[in-house]
Design a protein around this motif. Sequence first.
Motif, PDB file in Angstrom:
ATOM      1  N   LYS A  22       0.817  -1.222  -0.021  1.00 42.74           N
ATOM      2  CA  LYS A  22      -0.005   0.042  -0.209  1.00 42.74           C
ATOM      3  C   LYS A  22       0.847   1.130   0.042  1.00 42.74           C
ATOM      4  N   LEU A  23       0.403   2.136  -0.717  1.00 48.17           N
ATOM      5  CA  LEU A  23       1.236   3.609  -0.875  1.00 48.17           C
ATOM      6  C   LEU A  23       0.697   4.501   0.240  1.00 48.17           C
ATOM      7  N   LEU A  24       1.496   5.046   0.853  1.00 47.19           N
ATOM      8  CA  LEU A  24       1.148   5.795   2.162  1.00 47.19           C
ATOM      9  C   LEU A  24       0.667   7.379   1.440  1.00 47.19           C
ATOM     10  N   THR A  25      -0.163   8.031   1.918  1.00 50.39           N
ATOM     11  CA  THR A  25      -0.738   9.192   1.081  1.00 50.39           C
ATOM     12  C   THR A  25      -0.644  10.492   2.232  1.00 50.39           C
ATOM     13  N   PRO A  26      -0.245  11.547   1.835  1.00 53.89           N
ATOM     14  CA  PRO A  26      -0.048  12.080   0.445  1.00 53.89           C
ATOM     15  C   PRO A  26       1.307  11.315   0.105  1.00 53.89           C
ATOM     16  N   ALA A  27       1.233  10.597  -1.263  1.00 47.38           N
ATOM     17  CA  ALA A  27       2.376   9.764  -1.687  1.00 47.38           C
ATOM     18  C   ALA A  27       3.351  10.865  -2.368  1.00 47.38           C
ATOM     19  N   GLY A  28       5.081  10.877  -2.219  1.00 51.37           N
ATOM     20  CA  GLY A  28       5.910  11.308  -2.826  1.00 51.37           C
ATOM     21  C   GLY A  28       6.274  10.835  -3.986  1.00 51.37           C
ATOM     22  N   GLY A  29       7.182  11.581  -4.814  1.00 50.75           N
ATOM     23  CA  GLY A  29       7.299  11.099  -6.350  1.00 50.75           C
ATOM     24  C   GLY A  29       8.108   9.734  -6.234  1.00 50.75           C
ATOM     25  N   ASP A  30       8.620   9.431  -5.148  1.00 53.98           N
ATOM     26  CA  ASP A  30       9.330   8.177  -5.342  1.00 53.98           C
ATOM     27  C   ASP A  30       8.417   6.913  -4.644  1.00 53.98           C
ATOM     28  N   SER A  31       7.184   7.150  -4.394  1.00 57.24           N
ATOM     29  CA  SER A  31       6.560   6.141  -3.795  1.00 57.24           C
ATOM     30  C   SER A  31       6.440   4.965  -4.817  1.00 57.24           C
ATOM     31  N   LEU A  32       6.229   4.955  -6.122  1.00 56.85           N
ATOM     32  CA  LEU A  32       6.136   4.003  -6.896  1.00 56.85           C
ATOM     33  C   LEU A  32       7.593   3.233  -6.666  1.00 56.85           C
ATOM     34  N   GLY A  33       8.709   3.753  -6.704  1.00 58.58           N
ATOM     35  CA  GLY A  33       9.951   3.268  -6.626  1.00 58.58           C
ATOM     36  C   GLY A  33       9.894   2.204  -5.043  1.00 58.58           C
ATOM     37  N   ARG A  34       9.568   2.936  -4.033  1.00 59.52           N
ATOM     38  CA  ARG A  34       9.659   2.031  -2.802  1.00 59.52           C
ATOM     39  C   ARG A  34       8.652   0.964  -2.885  1.00 59.52           C
ATOM     40  N   GLN A  35       7.584   1.130  -3.438  1.00 61.85           N
ATOM     41  CA  GLN A  35       6.495  -0.100  -3.675  1.00 61.85           C
ATOM     42  C   GLN A  35       7.114  -0.955  -4.419  1.00 61.85           C
ATOM     43  N   ALA A  36       7.995  -0.881  -5.455  1.00 60.35           N
ATOM     44  CA  ALA A  36       8.681  -1.547  -6.294  1.00 60.35           C
ATOM     45  C   ALA A  36       9.836  -2.400  -5.299  1.00 60.35           C
ATOM     46  N   ASP A  37      10.611  -1.581  -4.390  1.00 61.87           N
ATOM     47  CA  ASP A  37      11.515  -2.270  -3.633  1.00 61.87           C
ATOM     48  C   ASP A  37      10.927  -3.179  -2.908  1.00 61.87           C
ATOM     49  N   VAL A  38       9.752  -3.006  -2.336  1.00 59.57           N
ATOM     50  CA  VAL A  38       9.099  -4.086  -1.340  1.00 59.57           C
ATOM     51  C   VAL A  38       8.759  -5.293  -2.317  1.00 59.57           C
ATOM     52  N   TYR A  39       8.076  -5.132  -3.482  1.00 60.99           N
ATOM     53  CA  TYR A  39       7.716  -6.294  -4.057  1.00 60.99           C
ATOM     54  C   TYR A  39       8.914  -6.950  -4.473  1.00 60.99           C
ATOM     55  N   GLY A  40       9.973  -6.406  -4.654  1.00 60.81           N
ATOM     56  CA  GLY A  40      11.401  -7.042  -5.004  1.00 60.81           C
ATOM     57  C   GLY A  40      11.921  -7.821  -3.937  1.00 60.81           C
ATOM     58  N   TRP A  41      12.043  -7.159  -2.821  1.00 62.19           N
ATOM     59  CA  TRP A  41      12.558  -7.826  -1.739  1.00 62.19           C
ATOM     60  C   TRP A  41      11.577  -9.088  -1.184  1.00 62.19           C
ATOM     61  N   VAL A  42      10.355  -8.900  -1.090  1.00 60.14           N
ATOM     62  CA  VAL A  42       9.675  -9.872  -0.978  1.00 60.14           C
ATOM     63  C   VAL A  42       9.748 -11.221  -1.862  1.00 60.14           C
ATOM     64  N   THR A  43       9.708 -10.859  -3.260  1.00 65.57           N
ATOM     65  CA  THR A  43      10.094 -12.028  -4.147  1.00 65.57           C
ATOM     66  C   THR A  43      11.494 -12.722  -3.779  1.00 65.57           C
ATOM     67  N   ALA A  44      12.493 -11.918  -3.641  1.00 67.16           N
ATOM     68  CA  ALA A  44      13.930 -12.330  -3.282  1.00 67.16           C
ATOM     69  C   ALA A  44      13.952 -13.091  -2.221  1.00 67.16           C
ATOM     70  N   ALA A  45      13.394 -12.874  -1.384  1.00 67.38           N
ATOM     71  CA  ALA A  45      13.095 -13.556   0.012  1.00 67.38           C
ATOM     72  C   ALA A  45      12.726 -14.863  -0.295  1.00 67.38           C
ATOM     73  N   CYS A  46      11.464 -15.000  -0.988  1.00 68.38           N
ATOM     74  CA  CYS A  46      11.009 -16.350  -1.270  1.00 68.38           C
ATOM     75  C   CYS A  46      11.956 -17.195  -2.042  1.00 68.38           C
ATOM     76  N   LEU A  47      12.670 -16.663  -2.980  1.00 67.30           N
ATOM     77  CA  LEU A  47      13.737 -17.304  -3.756  1.00 67.30           C
ATOM     78  C   LEU A  47      15.006 -17.858  -2.830  1.00 67.30           C
ATOM     79  N   ALA A  48      15.245 -17.176  -1.873  1.00 66.20           N
ATOM     80  CA  ALA A  48      16.402 -17.487  -1.085  1.00 66.20           C
ATOM     81  C   ALA A  48      16.021 -18.640  -0.113  1.00 66.20           C
TER      82      ALA A  48
END
Length: 785
Positions: A274-300
């Motif tokens: 979930k994006l926090l509001t009001p969202a800054g310009g980097d919100s989508l990048g931070r969201q991508a980080d979390v999706y990536g970290w979770v997927t990488a944790a599973c693969l590990a």
Amino acid sequence: MYLWRVGVLFALLGSAIVVPATNPAAAAPGRLRDLAQAAGVKIGSAVRAAPLNPDPAVGDEDYRDWAREQLSTLTAENELKWDHVEPARGRFNFAAADTIVQFAHETEQTVRGHTLVWHSALPAWVSALSGDQLEAALQTHITSTVSHFGSDVAIWDVVNEPLNDSGSLRSGGSQGFWKDRLGEDYIDESFRWAHAANPTARLYLNEYGIESDSPKARGLYELVKGLLARGVPIHGIGFQTHKLETSRLSGLADSLRRFADLGLEVAITELGVKLLTPAGGDSLGRQADVYGWVTAACLAVPRCVSVTAWGFTDRYSWIPAPGAATMLTDQYVPKPAYYRVRDVLAAGRPAADPVAAWRLDEPAGTIATDASSSPQRHPAQADPGALGHEGRQPFLRAFKGNGIDSGATTAPAESNAMRTNVSYTLSVWIKPASTTGDQVIASQDGANVSAFTFGHTDGRYYLAVPLADTTDAGVDPQRLFSQTPVVIGQWNHVAAVWDNPSGHPRLYVNGVAEPEGPLWNRETWASTGIFHIGESRAGQHFHGSISDLRVYQRALPSTEIKALASPVVGQWGFDGHTGDDSWFHRDAAARNDATVALLWATDRKCQANKAISLTGTQLIDTRGGAPLFTDRSYSLSVWVQLADTDSDQVVLAADGTSISPFYLRLKRGTGDDHRWIFAVLNGSGTQQVVATSEQKAEAGAWTHLVATWSMETGQMQLFVDGTVSGTNTVLSSAAATENGSLHIGVSQLGNLRGAIDDVLVYQQVLTQPEISALYLQYEPSRCQP
């Protein structure tokens, strides 16, 4: 057909935001389901029956096409919950769920059934039942639902969210419905009924809030161990993983491994960011980080079998805009999160490095789980009582060596944790209790003697490697001893390295290399025996505590060993997330994080969105237990930029019984006479002793603060910008609450208004040169126009 439009403007969070980040042409090619299959996992999403309906008047062609092309597993979002399938007693309606199952059958996708037993989504008639009637209704519901689908639903979330945050079974009110009405056995019986209805289905317990070490995660661990001991047919644990864009999930892989090493599958079952509001310009990048970290944790984690998002498009999301928690916009435009998941899947499962590792802070019991990403697991069985010493942080424990008969060993089936005829490194934290005799930290058996022994004797650390696997007289082991003495009662990091190409062994103590030993015989021999922790086959045992033992199948360079020897017990860099970048995984989060937005500021190095911005309402706490013992020596380091000096403001504080054991804060004075304060509550809890800075505190400028307290001398010191600025003495300090938090920018004495960056916590007193080095990482000239 769904549209692959990237880099266009789209409406999100009430404003136009450009989809930034990954260039589609540069991203990993291929469909998510194909990349996931190559990586040995499934990728999925919760889906809804209506948009999957093939009738154009009802369904959504773009939704159907994306689900068909990209996903390998589907979860019914609501259609299999009790209030949907049996709204009236005995009147089952599977039509909506059948739509999902039929779609999956046509597209060769796996279906996950969610969920059979939950305290929520119950029809009113169920709530009116009690006793035998309720038990009979539950059995009928599970049996009828599972039997209806047979092999078409391969996985079931049998029991959903049974625990409180404390780790106990839910009780009281609507949330305690099942335990209060049927007793604790309802979980066992539910799994047994589901298994009887379909013996081939994989049966899961699904829970949230277990993504890191926490009371709930430890409570679930004990619950699951009990289920397994009673022969309950449970096959896996689902980690829901609904998170915020600022989550780091530092401990997710470790938590997955702990349950996997019980012999269970683990899976990410409800991923949404979930994006926090009001969202800054980097919100989508931070969201991508979390999706990536979770997927990488599973693969590990080798036994992690799938990653399932809770919806894939904001058009049909349980958290619609402005939450915008999925990988696609409501127009099916992929966000950076989609490309991040795609790239992580394309990279596949990581190589095992280290090849074996034991945190040795197990929740309970005698099994030391292997915390490495190696497909070959090496759980170690500890002697009764050999786990449970105080660890390096409150709330954590360590291996408990009594020096007589304690130890932990890998089973023969999981032996040979390391190859001893090639290069290797052993890294470990220890707290010796004595220097009596020959004490072994780690060893691995050969047929006749240990292939190596790493320990200490006569007050010095040593690495010993026999020339041959023989007990023949005259074949003495090669030994390398440290010059640095063993220190009793203090945590130290030690490492032993065998560099096969050079023929040189090396020892390190607290990250510092000992003098290089003589050239050894390079013909070291291979052992395939049991790996020992805190003991050897010759009968030596370790006296004290052992934590974080790692085995690398290479000679680590000094830079990596220095990093492993870091004395930091908590590190929050606030580089777009609130995670703990230390080994301890005590992530921070905004209090009331469902409603309070986090703001970001330019840091002291002029990097945008790389410091946390606090306005007096963004309240940041660490999670999962206190990060340091405050009744023994410690240091706190933080960079702070005040927005104003209009009132008292707290930079750092910790939970105590009634008063925080320390405060690092701004004390407002008269006129412009505002000072920094380091206050320590004495051990009896009767007096706060204060060290006040000589320098005035000013708004607008970045300031580096370090506070230290020495248990040995009682000296308090407050450093401002690398220089001692205030001192005092208190001979004892109150203990922080073990299950409490470190509060960042928040206290009843006044919340911070300004920015905070790079919070570091040490369980030792930093020296003046170390503090100066921390300060000098900031170069003021960088930020000059």
